[in-house]
Design an enzyme around this catalytic site. Sequence first.
Site, short mmCIF file in Angstrom:
data_model
loop_
_atom_site.label_atom_id
_atom_site.label_comp_id
_atom_site.label_asym_id
_atom_site.label_seq_id
_atom_site.Cartn_x
_atom_site.Cartn_y
_atom_site.Cartn_z
N LYS A 15 0.83 -1.21 0.00
CA LYS A 15 0.00 0.00 0.00
C LYS A 15 0.86 1.26 0.00
O LYS A 15 0.60 2.21 -0.75
CB LYS A 15 -0.94 -0.02 1.22
CG LYS A 15 -2.06 -1.04 1.10
CD LYS A 15 -2.78 -1.27 2.43
CE LYS A 15 -3.85 -2.34 2.28
NZ LYS A 15 -4.51 -2.70 3.54
N GLN A 43 -4.66 -1.52 9.63
CA GLN A 43 -4.57 -2.85 9.04
C GLN A 43 -5.16 -3.90 9.98
O GLN A 43 -4.78 -3.98 11.15
CB GLN A 43 -3.11 -3.18 8.73
CG GLN A 43 -2.91 -4.52 8.04
CD GLN A 43 -3.49 -4.54 6.64
OE1 GLN A 43 -3.34 -3.60 5.87
NE2 GLN A 43 -4.17 -5.62 6.30
N ASP A 83 -11.20 3.16 3.95
CA ASP A 83 -11.58 1.75 3.82
C ASP A 83 -13.09 1.58 3.74
O ASP A 83 -13.58 0.52 3.35
CB ASP A 83 -11.04 0.95 5.02
CG ASP A 83 -9.84 0.10 4.66
OD1 ASP A 83 -9.64 -0.18 3.46
OD2 ASP A 83 -9.09 -0.30 5.58
#
Length: 287
Positions: free
Chosen positions: A53, A97, A120
């Site tokens: 990422k 994460q 997200d």
Amino acid sequence: MTAQILDGKALAEELRTSFRARVDALTAQGHRPGLVVILVGEDPASQVYVRNKVNACEKVGLYSEKLTYPKDVAPQVVLDKIAELNADPKIHGILVQLPLPSQFDADKVLEAIAPEKDVDGFHAENVGALMQGNPRFIPCTPYGVMKMLEKGGVDLGGKEAVVVGRSNIVGKPMAMLLLAQGATVTVCHSRTADLKFHTSRADVLVAAVGRPKMITGDMIKPGAVVIDVGINRLPPEQGGKLCGDVDFDSCKEVASLITPVPGGVGPMTITMLLANTIEAAERKAGL
């Protein structure tokens, strides 16, 4: 029939090339998009995802930071950092994460992220907006799947779509997005009594259940579009290779379109994270 491959890697590169101009325009106006990724612990898979990422951000010109914490960190330390990032004007996206260590309440952590920085798409406010058909941010993996279907010229209107998996990250938002495009959607899961009955009716089948090669060629409708979201590693005695939830070799002989693993949905997930971060910066800049 041998299915046409939906190449997620190629589509991801195409989209990322187009992102560069948007990032350059924002940066020229003093609004360089910024993403912070928080990693707790030393899970090897999570470390790989985070590294990918951050690298992807750098390649398209985003500002990015990776913040790492030991697995025994107190949850309040991470919550305090999130509060600090929420107030930081140069940060447009915050990603924690998953999975988190056992001392964390993951929902509490995700809810601590400001909804306008929740790239997200997991905050309850953003989940509700998606349910209403007015999403602020679309969760990255389902967003990537929709882009792949669009690239493949798949018209979802009136089609039977089956999603195998009901997670908050993929299964549920995937169903909502398919429904919004006019598909008739069935969601299957671990307690579905006759999975083959449902999958064999699907014009579009999305497998996101986390079980290696669970979907076999005899379970799908001839000419179906098969999207494999799963990524699993086979045990050493079976070669130790990566595979999806779909048995690619048998399904490719029945489907019309199919995604490979690796090189299918995976590259698109990170690409749509970049898209959401750029969109967050554009909104903040009033563009």
